[in-house]
Design a protein around this motif. Structure first.
Motif, PDB file in Angstrom:
ATOM      1  N   LEU A   1      -9.815  18.714 -13.364  1.00  0.00           N
ATOM      2  CA  LEU A   1     -10.238  19.994 -13.923  1.00  0.00           C
ATOM      3  C   LEU A   1     -11.640  19.821 -14.506  1.00  0.00           C
ATOM      4  O   LEU A   1     -11.870  18.927 -15.332  1.00  0.00           O
ATOM      5  N   LEU A   2     -12.569  20.694 -14.079  1.00  0.00           N
ATOM      6  CA  LEU A   2     -13.976  20.572 -14.465  1.00  0.00           C
ATOM      7  C   LEU A   2     -14.491  21.896 -15.015  1.00  0.00           C
ATOM      8  O   LEU A   2     -13.947  22.964 -14.729  1.00  0.00           O
ATOM      9  N   ASP A   3     -15.591  21.815 -15.781  1.00  0.00           N
ATOM     10  CA  ASP A   3     -16.260  23.021 -16.256  1.00  0.00           C
ATOM     11  C   ASP A   3     -16.952  23.734 -15.100  1.00  0.00           C
ATOM     12  O   ASP A   3     -17.344  23.107 -14.105  1.00  0.00           O
ATOM     13  N   ARG A   4     -17.202  25.045 -15.261  1.00  0.00           N
ATOM     14  CA  ARG A   4     -17.830  25.832 -14.196  1.00  0.00           C
ATOM     15  C   ARG A   4     -19.354  25.788 -14.256  1.00  0.00           C
ATOM     16  O   ARG A   4     -20.020  25.973 -13.247  1.00  0.00           O
ATOM     17  N   HIS A   5     -19.952  25.645 -15.419  1.00  0.00           N
ATOM     18  CA  HIS A   5     -21.412  25.590 -15.576  1.00  0.00           C
ATOM     19  C   HIS A   5     -22.103  26.878 -15.127  1.00  0.00           C
ATOM     20  O   HIS A   5     -23.155  26.852 -14.495  1.00  0.00           O
TER      21      HIS A   5
ATOM     22  N   ALA B   1     -23.239  18.357  -7.481  1.00  0.00           N
ATOM     23  CA  ALA B   1     -24.596  18.041  -7.032  1.00  0.00           C
ATOM     24  C   ALA B   1     -25.641  18.612  -7.981  1.00  0.00           C
ATOM     25  O   ALA B   1     -26.726  18.038  -8.167  1.00  0.00           O
ATOM     26  N   GLU B   2     -25.320  19.724  -8.620  1.00  0.00           N
ATOM     27  CA  GLU B   2     -26.266  20.376  -9.527  1.00  0.00           C
ATOM     28  C   GLU B   2     -26.079  19.970 -10.983  1.00  0.00           C
ATOM     29  O   GLU B   2     -27.035  19.996 -11.764  1.00  0.00           O
ATOM     30  N   HIS B   3     -24.862  19.587 -11.340  1.00  0.00           N
ATOM     31  CA  HIS B   3     -24.552  19.275 -12.734  1.00  0.00           C
ATOM     32  C   HIS B   3     -23.767  17.971 -12.817  1.00  0.00           C
ATOM     33  O   HIS B   3     -22.577  17.949 -12.479  1.00  0.00           O
ATOM     34  N   PRO B   4     -24.385  16.883 -13.231  1.00  0.00           N
ATOM     35  CA  PRO B   4     -23.661  15.608 -13.394  1.00  0.00           C
ATOM     36  C   PRO B   4     -22.446  15.806 -14.304  1.00  0.00           C
ATOM     37  O   PRO B   4     -22.493  16.550 -15.284  1.00  0.00           O
ATOM     38  N   LEU B   5     -21.365  15.120 -13.960  1.00  0.00           N
ATOM     39  CA  LEU B   5     -20.106  15.295 -14.686  1.00  0.00           C
ATOM     40  C   LEU B   5     -20.218  14.734 -16.102  1.00  0.00           C
ATOM     41  O   LEU B   5     -20.488  13.554 -16.303  1.00  0.00           O
ATOM     42  N   GLN B   6     -19.994  15.583 -17.082  1.00  0.00           N
ATOM     43  CA  GLN B   6     -20.070  15.189 -18.490  1.00  0.00           C
ATOM     44  C   GLN B   6     -18.695  15.043 -19.132  1.00  0.00           C
ATOM     45  O   GLN B   6     -18.551  14.319 -20.120  1.00  0.00           O
ATOM     46  N   GLN B   7     -17.712  15.725 -18.602  1.00  0.00           N
ATOM     47  CA  GLN B   7     -16.343  15.615 -19.096  1.00  0.00           C
ATOM     48  C   GLN B   7     -15.417  16.122 -18.007  1.00  0.00           C
ATOM     49  O   GLN B   7     -15.829  16.846 -17.096  1.00  0.00           O
ATOM     50  N   ALA B   8     -14.174  15.726 -18.082  1.00  0.00           N
ATOM     51  CA  ALA B   8     -13.189  16.163 -17.091  1.00  0.00           C
ATOM     52  C   ALA B   8     -11.800  15.894 -17.637  1.00  0.00           C
ATOM     53  O   ALA B   8     -11.612  15.096 -18.563  1.00  0.00           O
ATOM     54  N   ALA B   9     -10.838  16.562 -17.053  1.00  0.00           N
ATOM     55  CA  ALA B   9      -9.436  16.294 -17.361  1.00  0.00           C
ATOM     56  C   ALA B   9      -8.729  16.023 -16.035  1.00  0.00           C
ATOM     57  O   ALA B   9      -9.037  16.651 -15.022  1.00  0.00           O
ATOM     58  N   VAL B  10      -7.806  15.066 -16.049  1.00  0.00           N
ATOM     59  CA  VAL B  10      -7.110  14.674 -14.829  1.00  0.00           C
ATOM     60  C   VAL B  10      -5.612  14.910 -14.993  1.00  0.00           C
ATOM     61  O   VAL B  10      -5.009  14.491 -15.984  1.00  0.00           O
ATOM     62  N   LEU B  11      -5.048  15.580 -14.016  1.00  0.00           N
ATOM     63  CA  LEU B  11      -3.605  15.801 -13.965  1.00  0.00           C
ATOM     64  C   LEU B  11      -3.016  14.821 -12.961  1.00  0.00           C
ATOM     65  O   LEU B  11      -3.511  14.703 -11.836  1.00  0.00           O
ATOM     66  N   THR B  12      -1.943  14.129 -13.346  1.00  0.00           N
ATOM     67  CA  THR B  12      -1.324  13.129 -12.466  1.00  0.00           C
ATOM     68  C   THR B  12       0.153  13.437 -12.294  1.00  0.00           C
ATOM     69  O   THR B  12       0.892  13.560 -13.279  1.00  0.00           O
ATOM     70  N   ARG B  13       0.564  13.566 -11.032  1.00  0.00           N
ATOM     71  CA  ARG B  13       1.970  13.799 -10.717  1.00  0.00           C
ATOM     72  C   ARG B  13       2.697  12.465 -10.621  1.00  0.00           C
ATOM     73  O   ARG B  13       2.080  11.423 -10.424  1.00  0.00           O
ATOM     74  N   THR B  14       4.010  12.478 -10.740  1.00  0.00           N
ATOM     75  CA  THR B  14       4.776  11.232 -10.760  1.00  0.00           C
ATOM     76  C   THR B  14       4.623  10.424  -9.477  1.00  0.00           C
ATOM     77  O   THR B  14       4.804   9.207  -9.483  1.00  0.00           O
ATOM     78  N   ASP B  15       4.291  11.064  -8.353  1.00  0.00           N
ATOM     79  CA  ASP B  15       4.109  10.332  -7.106  1.00  0.00           C
ATOM     80  C   ASP B  15       2.688   9.817  -6.926  1.00  0.00           C
ATOM     81  O   ASP B  15       2.365   9.237  -5.891  1.00  0.00           O
TER      82      ASP B  15
ATOM     83  N   LEU C   1     -15.659  19.347  -0.278  1.00  0.00           N
ATOM     84  CA  LEU C   1     -16.978  19.519   0.336  1.00  0.00           C
ATOM     85  C   LEU C   1     -17.476  20.949   0.173  1.00  0.00           C
ATOM     86  O   LEU C   1     -18.349  21.390   0.912  1.00  0.00           O
ATOM     87  N   ASP C   2     -16.935  21.642  -0.806  1.00  0.00           N
ATOM     88  CA  ASP C   2     -17.270  23.053  -0.977  1.00  0.00           C
ATOM     89  C   ASP C   2     -17.829  23.294  -2.378  1.00  0.00           C
ATOM     90  O   ASP C   2     -18.768  22.643  -2.793  1.00  0.00           O
ATOM     91  N   LEU C   3     -17.211  24.188  -3.130  1.00  0.00           N
ATOM     92  CA  LEU C   3     -17.807  24.623  -4.390  1.00  0.00           C
ATOM     93  C   LEU C   3     -17.831  23.532  -5.448  1.00  0.00           C
ATOM     94  O   LEU C   3     -18.758  23.473  -6.263  1.00  0.00           O
ATOM     95  N   VAL C   4     -16.841  22.632  -5.455  1.00  0.00           N
ATOM     96  CA  VAL C   4     -16.845  21.555  -6.446  1.00  0.00           C
ATOM     97  C   VAL C   4     -17.942  20.545  -6.118  1.00  0.00           C
ATOM     98  O   VAL C   4     -18.653  20.075  -6.999  1.00  0.00           O
ATOM     99  N   ALA C   5     -18.114  20.230  -4.835  1.00  0.00           N
ATOM    100  CA  ALA C   5     -19.185  19.331  -4.426  1.00  0.00           C
ATOM    101  C   ALA C   5     -20.541  19.922  -4.796  1.00  0.00           C
ATOM    102  O   ALA C   5     -21.439  19.212  -5.273  1.00  0.00           O
ATOM    103  N   GLU C   6     -20.688  21.223  -4.592  1.00  0.00           N
ATOM    104  CA  GLU C   6     -21.947  21.892  -4.939  1.00  0.00           C
ATOM    105  C   GLU C   6     -22.197  21.842  -6.438  1.00  0.00           C
ATOM    106  O   GLU C   6     -23.320  21.586  -6.891  1.00  0.00           O
ATOM    107  N   SER C   7     -21.150  22.070  -7.220  1.00  0.00           N
ATOM    108  CA  SER C   7     -21.291  22.031  -8.675  1.00  0.00           C
ATOM    109  C   SER C   7     -21.696  20.642  -9.156  1.00  0.00           C
ATOM    110  O   SER C   7     -22.577  20.497 -10.006  1.00  0.00           O
TER     111      SER C   7
END
Length: 252
Positions: A76-80, A56-70, A48-54
């Protein structure tokens, strides 16, 4: 390190980060063509902070996801903006009821340096600790609101979002629930049936009851009042669902 393409830069950074974080992590890159994956990811961002703000201003165009075994996940997102680096944020579990998040503070994301080795230190020393604490609180909330089943009876517990959850005992009950659309949370062992489509939900409950009965296992429904009633038909109407979220981020 330098990358000629933003997509290669993000994917490569995430690959290195996955190898440097404590525990065992895998990485997956989602380009703009993965519209469904990106849409689901936005809906599960736990911030609900800086990522939510980002977002809201920039629709997600790409992302990378890290998944732990559990099953824990980070995105991981771009800063724009004109500065280098990335944003990294926690991803909420997929199959837990909404009320499990009540009273749990969001493990808001952080800004990462361009260096993935330093970035891993940032994540391990800050975000991961807050994320693991939030996950433990959420899973505790889930367990506290689920009536335990018995070897000869599966109890379905209404959740405020209209879903039904259960903790089956034994392979037979587990297999029946899974075959009828109940999805397991790996950490708690709880099986959840979505209430988004009430007709499909009622049909699944009827079939679940029929299959369990064939194995000598009863099925019961726990109402919001805590009263447990045996049932062999479609469940009564669930409690009124909680208000839906108006934002694209996880608002708890």
């Amino acid at each position: 390190m330098h990358y000629h393409k933003e997509s290669e830069r993000l994917a490569s950074y995430t690959d290195v980060l996955a190898g440097e974080l404590p525990g065992t992590w895998t990485s997956a890159y989602h380009p703009s063509e993965h519209k469904d994956d990106l849409a689901e990811l936005v809906n599960r961002i736990w911030d609900l902070d800086l990522v939510a703000e980002s977002l809201a201003e920039h629709p997600l165009q790409q992302a990378a996801v890290l998944t732990r075994t559990d099953g824990a996940q980070l995105a991981l997102l771009d800063r724009h903006d004109e500065r280098n680096g990335f944003l990294i944020t926690a991803v909420a579990p997929r199959d837990l009821p909404d009320e499990a998040y009540r009273g749990v503070r969001e493990p808001n994301g952080i800004v990462l340096t361009d260096d993935p080795f330093l970035g891993a230190e940032q994540v391990a020393g800050d975000l991961l600790a807050r994320y693991d604490t939030a996950l433990a609180q959420v899973r505790h909330n889930v367990m506290a609101n689920v009536q335990p089943s018995q070897p000869d009876q599966v109890v379905l517990t209404w959740q405020l979002d209209g879903s039904l959850v259960a903790t089956p005992v034994g392979r037979t009950a587990t297999a029946v629930l899974a075959a009828n659309g109940f999805v397991q949370d790996q950490q708690t062992g709880i099986y959840r049936l979505s209430g988004d489509d009430t007709i499909a939900q009622a049909r699944a409950v009827r079939e679940t009851g029929r299959q369990l009965s064939a194995h000598g296992i009863a099925i019961a429904l726990q109402h919001p009042s805590g009263r447990i009633a045996p049932t062999s038909t479609a469940p009564a109407a669930p409690p009124a669902p909680a208000a839906t979220r108006a934002t694209a981020t996880r608002a708890r």
